[in-house]
Design a protein around this motif. Structure first.
Motif, PDB file in Angstrom:
ATOM      1  N   LEU A 148      -8.091  -1.031   0.530  1.00 62.10           N
ATOM      2  CA  LEU A 148      -7.698  -0.066   1.567  1.00 62.10           C
ATOM      3  C   LEU A 148      -6.182  -0.102   1.683  1.00 62.10           C
ATOM      4  O   LEU A 148      -5.587  -1.189   1.692  1.00 62.10           O
ATOM      5  CB  LEU A 148      -8.314  -0.456   2.913  1.00 62.10           C
ATOM      6  N   ALA A 149      -5.562   1.071   1.771  1.00 63.69           N
ATOM      7  CA  ALA A 149      -4.105   1.124   1.860  1.00 63.69           C
ATOM      8  C   ALA A 149      -3.710   2.084   2.972  1.00 63.69           C
ATOM      9  O   ALA A 149      -4.188   3.220   3.023  1.00 63.69           O
ATOM     10  CB  ALA A 149      -3.513   1.597   0.532  1.00 63.69           C
ATOM     11  N   LYS A 150      -2.844   1.616   3.864  1.00 59.42           N
ATOM     12  CA  LYS A 150      -2.450   2.451   5.017  1.00 59.42           C
ATOM     13  C   LYS A 150      -0.956   2.288   5.269  1.00 59.42           C
ATOM     14  O   LYS A 150      -0.478   1.166   5.449  1.00 59.42           O
ATOM     15  CB  LYS A 150      -3.268   2.003   6.239  1.00 59.42           C
ATOM     16  N   TYR A 151      -0.233   3.402   5.275  1.00 61.43           N
ATOM     17  CA  TYR A 151       1.166   3.380   5.708  1.00 61.43           C
ATOM     18  C   TYR A 151       1.188   3.300   7.225  1.00 61.43           C
ATOM     19  O   TYR A 151       0.590   4.157   7.904  1.00 61.43           O
ATOM     20  CB  TYR A 151       1.899   4.647   5.248  1.00 61.43           C
ATOM     21  N   GLU A 152       1.879   2.299   7.738  1.00 57.63           N
ATOM     22  CA  GLU A 152       1.932   2.105   9.189  1.00 57.63           C
ATOM     23  C   GLU A 152       2.494   3.343   9.891  1.00 57.63           C
ATOM     24  O   GLU A 152       2.044   3.720  10.972  1.00 57.63           O
ATOM     25  CB  GLU A 152       2.814   0.888   9.500  1.00 57.63           C
ATOM     26  N   SER A 153       3.457   4.012   9.246  1.00 57.85           N
ATOM     27  CA  SER A 153       4.126   5.137   9.904  1.00 57.85           C
ATOM     28  C   SER A 153       3.327   6.445   9.782  1.00 57.85           C
ATOM     29  O   SER A 153       3.745   7.462  10.336  1.00 57.85           O
ATOM     30  CB  SER A 153       5.518   5.328   9.312  1.00 57.85           C
ATOM     31  N   ILE A 154       2.217   6.435   9.046  1.00 59.77           N
ATOM     32  CA  ILE A 154       1.420   7.675   8.961  1.00 59.77           C
ATOM     33  C   ILE A 154       0.098   7.463   9.704  1.00 59.77           C
ATOM     34  O   ILE A 154      -0.806   6.790   9.222  1.00 59.77           O
ATOM     35  CB  ILE A 154       1.126   8.101   7.504  1.00 59.77           C
ATOM     36  N   ALA A 155       0.026   8.026  10.912  1.00 60.27           N
ATOM     37  CA  ALA A 155      -1.210   7.973  11.705  1.00 60.27           C
ATOM     38  C   ALA A 155      -1.638   9.410  11.952  1.00 60.27           C
ATOM     39  O   ALA A 155      -0.833  10.239  12.392  1.00 60.27           O
ATOM     40  CB  ALA A 155      -0.960   7.255  13.029  1.00 60.27           C
ATOM     41  N   ILE A 156      -2.879   9.722  11.635  1.00 62.56           N
ATOM     42  CA  ILE A 156      -3.339  11.112  11.740  1.00 62.56           C
ATOM     43  C   ILE A 156      -4.403  11.211  12.824  1.00 62.56           C
ATOM     44  O   ILE A 156      -5.365  10.444  12.822  1.00 62.56           O
ATOM     45  CB  ILE A 156      -3.874  11.598  10.381  1.00 62.56           C
ATOM     46  N   SER A 157      -4.222  12.148  13.743  1.00 64.14           N
ATOM     47  CA  SER A 157      -5.229  12.304  14.796  1.00 64.14           C
ATOM     48  C   SER A 157      -6.375  13.160  14.252  1.00 64.14           C
ATOM     49  O   SER A 157      -6.157  14.174  13.563  1.00 64.14           O
ATOM     50  CB  SER A 157      -4.586  12.917  16.049  1.00 64.14           C
ATOM     51  N   LYS A 191      -4.719  -4.281  -5.881  1.00 61.10           N
ATOM     52  CA  LYS A 191      -3.883  -4.460  -4.676  1.00 61.10           C
ATOM     53  C   LYS A 191      -2.494  -4.985  -5.081  1.00 61.10           C
ATOM     54  O   LYS A 191      -1.467  -4.441  -4.649  1.00 61.10           O
ATOM     55  CB  LYS A 191      -4.582  -5.429  -3.719  1.00 61.10           C
ATOM     56  N   SER A 192      -2.454  -6.026  -5.943  1.00 62.11           N
ATOM     57  CA  SER A 192      -1.158  -6.608  -6.357  1.00 62.11           C
ATOM     58  C   SER A 192      -0.316  -5.571  -7.082  1.00 62.11           C
ATOM     59  O   SER A 192       0.890  -5.448  -6.835  1.00 62.11           O
ATOM     60  CB  SER A 192      -1.357  -7.784  -7.319  1.00 62.11           C
ATOM     61  N   HIS A 193      -0.952  -4.801  -7.969  1.00 59.19           N
ATOM     62  CA  HIS A 193      -0.222  -3.779  -8.739  1.00 59.19           C
ATOM     63  C   HIS A 193       0.448  -2.776  -7.790  1.00 59.19           C
ATOM     64  O   HIS A 193       1.637  -2.483  -7.923  1.00 59.19           O
ATOM     65  CB  HIS A 193      -1.178  -3.052  -9.686  1.00 59.19           C
ATOM     66  N   VAL A 194      -0.325  -2.284  -6.826  1.00 59.66           N
ATOM     67  CA  VAL A 194       0.208  -1.247  -5.928  1.00 59.66           C
ATOM     68  C   VAL A 194       1.284  -1.840  -5.007  1.00 59.66           C
ATOM     69  O   VAL A 194       2.315  -1.208  -4.751  1.00 59.66           O
ATOM     70  CB  VAL A 194      -0.945  -0.573  -5.141  1.00 59.66           C
ATOM     71  N   GLU A 195       1.072  -3.069  -4.540  1.00 53.75           N
ATOM     72  CA  GLU A 195       2.091  -3.736  -3.718  1.00 53.75           C
ATOM     73  C   GLU A 195       3.410  -3.827  -4.471  1.00 53.75           C
ATOM     74  O   GLU A 195       4.481  -3.550  -3.923  1.00 53.75           O
ATOM     75  CB  GLU A 195       1.625  -5.164  -3.377  1.00 53.75           C
ATOM     76  N   THR A 196       3.326  -4.194  -5.751  1.00 56.00           N
ATOM     77  CA  THR A 196       4.539  -4.380  -6.557  1.00 56.00           C
ATOM     78  C   THR A 196       5.190  -3.049  -6.893  1.00 56.00           C
ATOM     79  O   THR A 196       6.400  -2.886  -6.706  1.00 56.00           O
ATOM     80  CB  THR A 196       4.186  -5.126  -7.878  1.00 56.00           C
ATOM     81  N   THR A 197       4.410  -2.079  -7.347  1.00 55.26           N
ATOM     82  CA  THR A 197       5.026  -0.824  -7.795  1.00 55.26           C
ATOM     83  C   THR A 197       5.569  -0.006  -6.629  1.00 55.26           C
ATOM     84  O   THR A 197       6.644   0.573  -6.719  1.00 55.26           O
ATOM     85  CB  THR A 197       4.052   0.049  -8.619  1.00 55.26           C
ATOM     86  N   LEU A 198       4.855   0.032  -5.507  1.00 53.89           N
ATOM     87  CA  LEU A 198       5.340   0.855  -4.381  1.00 53.89           C
ATOM     88  C   LEU A 198       6.301   0.073  -3.487  1.00 53.89           C
ATOM     89  O   LEU A 198       7.159   0.659  -2.822  1.00 53.89           O
ATOM     90  CB  LEU A 198       4.167   1.427  -3.578  1.00 53.89           C
ATOM     91  N   ASN A 199       6.151  -1.228  -3.440  1.00 55.32           N
ATOM     92  CA  ASN A 199       7.112  -2.134  -2.798  1.00 55.32           C
ATOM     93  C   ASN A 199       7.658  -1.595  -1.466  1.00 55.32           C
ATOM     94  O   ASN A 199       8.866  -1.433  -1.309  1.00 55.32           O
ATOM     95  CB  ASN A 199       8.261  -2.399  -3.795  1.00 55.32           C
ATOM     96  N   SER A 200       6.743  -1.277  -0.531  1.00 58.30           N
ATOM     97  CA  SER A 200       7.175  -0.710   0.748  1.00 58.30           C
ATOM     98  C   SER A 200       6.723  -1.598   1.902  1.00 58.30           C
ATOM     99  O   SER A 200       5.530  -1.890   2.023  1.00 58.30           O
ATOM    100  CB  SER A 200       6.563   0.689   0.905  1.00 58.30           C
ATOM    101  N   PRO A 201       7.646  -2.011   2.785  1.00 58.21           N
ATOM    102  CA  PRO A 201       7.246  -2.829   3.930  1.00 58.21           C
ATOM    103  C   PRO A 201       6.353  -2.048   4.908  1.00 58.21           C
ATOM    104  O   PRO A 201       5.690  -2.627   5.762  1.00 58.21           O
ATOM    105  CB  PRO A 201       8.573  -3.210   4.604  1.00 58.21           C
ATOM    106  N   ASP A 202       6.326  -0.721   4.753  1.00 56.87           N
ATOM    107  CA  ASP A 202       5.524   0.151   5.623  1.00 56.87           C
ATOM    108  C   ASP A 202       4.050   0.211   5.183  1.00 56.87           C
ATOM    109  O   ASP A 202       3.204   0.713   5.903  1.00 56.87           O
ATOM    110  CB  ASP A 202       6.157   1.556   5.552  1.00 56.87           C
ATOM    111  N   LEU A 203       3.791  -0.293   3.968  1.00 58.09           N
ATOM    112  CA  LEU A 203       2.444  -0.143   3.388  1.00 58.09           C
ATOM    113  C   LEU A 203       1.642  -1.440   3.538  1.00 58.09           C
ATOM    114  O   LEU A 203       2.076  -2.502   3.102  1.00 58.09           O
ATOM    115  CB  LEU A 203       2.567   0.213   1.896  1.00 58.09           C
ATOM    116  N   ASN A 204       0.464  -1.340   4.176  1.00 56.90           N
ATOM    117  CA  ASN A 204      -0.424  -2.502   4.310  1.00 56.90           C
ATOM    118  C   ASN A 204      -1.644  -2.295   3.429  1.00 56.90           C
ATOM    119  O   ASN A 204      -2.189  -1.182   3.358  1.00 56.90           O
ATOM    120  CB  ASN A 204      -0.884  -2.664   5.766  1.00 56.90           C
ATOM    121  N   LEU A 205      -2.075  -3.380   2.786  1.00 56.18           N
ATOM    122  CA  LEU A 205      -3.262  -3.301   1.911  1.00 56.18           C
ATOM    123  C   LEU A 205      -4.258  -4.404   2.252  1.00 56.18           C
ATOM    124  O   LEU A 205      -3.855  -5.508   2.631  1.00 56.18           O
ATOM    125  CB  LEU A 205      -2.849  -3.425   0.444  1.00 56.18           C
TER     126      LEU A 205
END
Ligand SMILES: C[C@@](CO)(OP(=O)(O)O)[C@H](O)COP(=O)(O)OP(=O)(O)OC[C@H]1O[C@@H](n2ccc(N)nc2=O)[C@H](O)[C@@H]1O
Ligand SMILES: Nc1ncnc2c1ncn2[C@@H]1O[C@H](COP(=O)(O)OP(=O)(O)O)[C@@H](O)[C@H]1O
Length: 313
Positions: A173-182, A286-300
């Motif tokens: 599961l991957a969620k950008y903290e700054s993107i919340a959709i109602s 999960k490790s691949h996406v963490e490394t390639t996107l490398n964003s502190p805003d992204l939680n997995l």
């Protein structure tokens, strides 16, 4: 009277087709819902007072009567006034792990846990079906959260047909903290864009049967055919959400690059999930996406498909 602690599972949508209009203003849906073992922990204790109190350790979740867990307890109070008078109020504590406003039904699962937990606390002996029907009064996703596992959901999401468990699948599961959709925004925007395609006569369920396209994925689930499940993943909300948030489209592409079996947005977003056939494969994605996107805003998170929605521990 002792207290109860329950684990309330998140859900993902493996399929979400918006079919048309309903007389009640909601949308007619065909969905496949799946519980995953990313869980909130709900504790329900009898209180010395005659009130309902909810405490949650997440800053975006209200600690008042707008909390869905509070609303579930309030519904139990109004349905069973004599029992409430006998036992008094309750204190509900929510320890959040499910990200909020993420399309993972965190609030709905909390409400489902309160219905199940208060049934136990008050020794009411309700059936699962009775808890599901109570849940439907509060929100479309709550009946599924009570039942859990794998299910086809129709109507506004509250009519459930069980499907075989898919317990040997894992999900990233991957969620950008700054993107919340109602959810309200998503349905409203979808309506503005696609209303012309809606089925206008929601009276006949047979008519829906002919139009809905979930048959192939249902068959694939019945036969545990994972490559077809992956190929048939569908969420109509992607059509309005991905153009608005291109980072989510990139996330999906990275998941596929990393070897995911399939990838989709859950519910009204903004969580994107990827399916894998082993825990090792899910960890590697999960490790691949963490490394390639490398964003502190992204939680997995890595989770497993789960056979139940609510578990008493
Ligand atoms: C989109 C989905 C997919 O599983 O999940 P989330 O993204 O919220 O997790 C659900 O349909 C969300 O269900 P839930 O969050 O329980 O919705 P509700 O509280 O019943 O309704 C919230 C609002 O969504 C719209 N709504 C909801 C369900 C539906 N079948 N048609 C609708 O039009 C209505 O505008 C309603 O006021
Ligand atoms: N117990 C709860 N847990 C999470 N959110 C809640 C809860 N009660 C009310 N909410 C509100 O409901 C909204 C939707 O949250 P949530 O259920 O996590 O997401 P979604 O509808 O996308 O699955 C949030 O903005 C939050 O403020």
């Amino acid at each position: 009277m002792h207290s109860y602690t329950l684990l309330a599972a998140a859900k993902i949508n493996l399929y979400l087709e918006i079919v048309g209009d309903r007389a009640d203003g909601f949308h007619e849906l065909a969905m496949i819902m799946q519980s995953v073992n990313l869980c909130d922990r709900i504790t329900i204790e009898p209180s010395d007072t005659d009130s309902i109190r909810v405490t949650c350790n997440h800053p975006d979740v209200p600690n008042n009567s707008s909390n869905l867990a509070y609303r579930a307890a309030d519904l139990m109070r109004s349905q069973f006034p004599d029992t409430f008078a006998k036992y008094g109020g309750v204190n509900i504590t929510i320890d959040k792990s499910i990200p909020v406003a993420a399309g993972l039904a965190g609030g709905s699962s909390n409400a489902a846990a309160v219905l199940v937990g208060m049934d136990l606390l008050w020794n009411l002996g309700l059936t699962q079906g009775e808890c599901e029907r109570l849940g439907a009064q509060l929100g479309s996703d709550i009946p599924f959260c009570v039942r859990g596992g794998t299910a086809l959901a129709t109507g506004r999401g509250e009519k459930l047909s069980p499907l075989p468990d898919l317990e040997d699948l894992y999900v990233v599961l991957a969620k950008y903290e700054s993107i919340a959709i109602s959810t309200g925004w998503a349905y409203q925007t979808y309506r503005q864009t696609y209303e012309a395609e809606y089925i206008r006569d929601p009276e006949s369920i047979v008519a829906y049967g002919k139009k809905v396209h979930s048959g192939k994925i249902v068959q694939a689930i019945a036969h545990h055919n994972y490559s077809t499940i992956a190929a048939e993943l569908r969420n109509d909300f992607e059509k309005i959400v991905l153009p608005e948030h291109p980072r989510l489209q990139t996330l999906k592409e990275e998941f596929l690059q990393a070897g995911a079996l399939g990838t989709l947005m859950s519910g009204s977003g903004s969580t994107i999930f990827a399916i894998a056939q082993s825990q090792d494969k899910a960890d590697a994605i999960k490790s691949h996406v963490e490394t390639t996107l490398n964003s502190p805003d992204l939680n997995l998170w890595v989770a497993r498909f789960a056979p139940a929605g609510i578990r008493v521990i």
